[in-house]
Design a protein around this motif. Sequence first.
Motif, PDB file in Angstrom:
ATOM      1  N   ASP A  83       3.975 -43.595 -22.153  1.00  0.00           N
ATOM      2  CA  ASP A  83       5.351 -43.195 -21.831  1.00  0.00           C
ATOM      3  C   ASP A  83       6.258 -44.404 -21.622  1.00  0.00           C
ATOM      4  O   ASP A  83       7.438 -44.368 -21.964  1.00  0.00           O
ATOM      5  CB  ASP A  83       5.366 -42.307 -20.573  1.00  0.00           C
ATOM      6  N   ALA A  84       5.695 -45.483 -21.084  1.00  0.00           N
ATOM      7  CA  ALA A  84       6.510 -46.668 -20.797  1.00  0.00           C
ATOM      8  C   ALA A  84       6.772 -47.521 -22.035  1.00  0.00           C
ATOM      9  O   ALA A  84       7.858 -48.093 -22.165  1.00  0.00           O
ATOM     10  CB  ALA A  84       5.819 -47.518 -19.729  1.00  0.00           C
ATOM     11  N   PHE A  85       5.800 -47.615 -22.938  1.00  0.00           N
ATOM     12  CA  PHE A  85       5.894 -48.648 -23.986  1.00  0.00           C
ATOM     13  C   PHE A  85       5.849 -48.145 -25.422  1.00  0.00           C
ATOM     14  O   PHE A  85       5.946 -48.947 -26.353  1.00  0.00           O
ATOM     15  CB  PHE A  85       4.773 -49.679 -23.787  1.00  0.00           C
ATOM     16  N   ILE A  90       2.873 -52.396 -28.919  1.00  0.00           N
ATOM     17  CA  ILE A  90       1.602 -52.272 -28.205  1.00  0.00           C
ATOM     18  C   ILE A  90       0.644 -51.408 -29.021  1.00  0.00           C
ATOM     19  O   ILE A  90       1.057 -50.427 -29.641  1.00  0.00           O
ATOM     20  CB  ILE A  90       1.810 -51.674 -26.791  1.00  0.00           C
ATOM     21  N   THR A  91      -0.607 -51.824 -29.073  1.00  0.00           N
ATOM     22  CA  THR A  91      -1.677 -51.043 -29.693  1.00  0.00           C
ATOM     23  C   THR A  91      -2.659 -50.685 -28.594  1.00  0.00           C
ATOM     24  O   THR A  91      -3.079 -51.551 -27.833  1.00  0.00           O
ATOM     25  CB  THR A  91      -2.397 -51.861 -30.786  1.00  0.00           C
ATOM     26  N   ILE A 115       2.442 -46.735 -32.175  1.00  0.00           N
ATOM     27  CA  ILE A 115       3.680 -46.120 -32.677  1.00  0.00           C
ATOM     28  C   ILE A 115       4.687 -47.252 -32.813  1.00  0.00           C
ATOM     29  O   ILE A 115       5.109 -47.829 -31.806  1.00  0.00           O
ATOM     30  CB  ILE A 115       4.231 -45.048 -31.710  1.00  0.00           C
ATOM     31  N   PRO A 116       5.053 -47.610 -34.038  1.00  0.00           N
ATOM     32  CA  PRO A 116       5.934 -48.766 -34.214  1.00  0.00           C
ATOM     33  C   PRO A 116       7.352 -48.490 -33.730  1.00  0.00           C
ATOM     34  O   PRO A 116       7.842 -47.365 -33.835  1.00  0.00           O
ATOM     35  CB  PRO A 116       5.911 -48.994 -35.729  1.00  0.00           C
ATOM     36  N   ASP A 117       7.992 -49.513 -33.204  1.00  0.00           N
ATOM     37  CA  ASP A 117       9.392 -49.407 -32.788  1.00  0.00           C
ATOM     38  C   ASP A 117      10.277 -49.890 -33.931  1.00  0.00           C
ATOM     39  O   ASP A 117      11.013 -50.863 -33.822  1.00  0.00           O
ATOM     40  CB  ASP A 117       9.616 -50.238 -31.521  1.00  0.00           C
ATOM     41  N   LYS A 189       4.368 -59.459 -26.565  1.00  0.00           N
ATOM     42  CA  LYS A 189       5.624 -59.379 -25.813  1.00  0.00           C
ATOM     43  C   LYS A 189       5.492 -58.511 -24.566  1.00  0.00           C
ATOM     44  O   LYS A 189       6.142 -58.738 -23.564  1.00  0.00           O
ATOM     45  CB  LYS A 189       6.730 -58.808 -26.704  1.00  0.00           C
ATOM     46  N   ILE A 190       4.683 -57.465 -24.667  1.00  0.00           N
ATOM     47  CA  ILE A 190       4.430 -56.616 -23.494  1.00  0.00           C
ATOM     48  C   ILE A 190       3.319 -57.292 -22.693  1.00  0.00           C
ATOM     49  O   ILE A 190       2.168 -57.368 -23.127  1.00  0.00           O
ATOM     50  CB  ILE A 190       4.055 -55.184 -23.921  1.00  0.00           C
ATOM     51  N   SER A 191       3.683 -57.804 -21.525  1.00  0.00           N
ATOM     52  CA  SER A 191       2.766 -58.669 -20.764  1.00  0.00           C
ATOM     53  C   SER A 191       1.863 -57.876 -19.830  1.00  0.00           C
ATOM     54  O   SER A 191       2.099 -56.695 -19.539  1.00  0.00           O
ATOM     55  CB  SER A 191       3.585 -59.662 -19.930  1.00  0.00           C
TER      56      SER A 191
END
Length: 200
Positions: A83-85, A90-91, A115-117, A189-191
Motif C-alpha cells: 500500500d505504501a510503495f 520496489i520488487t 508494479i512499475p510506476d 531508492k526506497i530505503s
Amino acid sequence: MTKVIKSDDLKTICQAIQEGKVVSFPTETVYGVGVKFNDHQALDALMEAKNRDYSKAITLMVSDKSEIEKYAVVSNDAKKIIDAFMPGMITMVFQKKDSVDDYMTNGLSTIGIRIPDSDYVLALLKNTGPMLVTSANLSNHPNTTNTKEVLDQLDGRIELVVDGKTTDNIASTVIDVSQGRVKILREGKISKEMIEEVLK
C-alpha cells in the motif's frame, strides 16, 4: 536483427508479446526485457536471450495491487508495504501460491512481483496481462538505460526494442517477505528506513 519500434505503436508491441516474443522497453528504473506470463516457450526464449541461469527466477510484473494475491501469499506486513510503495521502485519476493506453475518461477517456491510506476509500462500490462520482466542485459553485464545500450548487448537475441530511455536509472529495491519477516535483498531508492517506518 532486433527491430527498433516507436513507443506509441502499442498494437505491434502488444501483439509481439501475445505471440510469445521477447520485447525490451524502458521502465522507470532500468530498461526491461519481458515476455507474456504462463508461456513456457516464451520464458525459455527470454532465458536464452539473456544467457540467464535457470536457477534464477524472473520477476512477475502486474498492473494492479489486486492481482498480487492471485499469485502470492500476502502477510499483513507485506500489505502495508504494498500500500505504501506500489506502484513504485520496489520488487517484493513472496511465497508463491500452489496454483502458480513451478516452471514460471524456475522451480522456486517464491515469486518476485513488481508494479512499475510507469504509465507506459502499466498501459502495456493492461493490454498484455501479466509479464515476466527482468533487466534488459546479458547476465552479469551492466544494466541498460537507452535503446543503443540494449542493442549493444541484445541485438539479434530479442524481437523488438521500444525506442526511448529510462528515467531514474536505478534498479528497484528488492525485499523478501516470503518467510514471515521483511528482509532487504537490495536497497534502491526506497530505503530500509522508509520500509521500517511503514511497518511501525
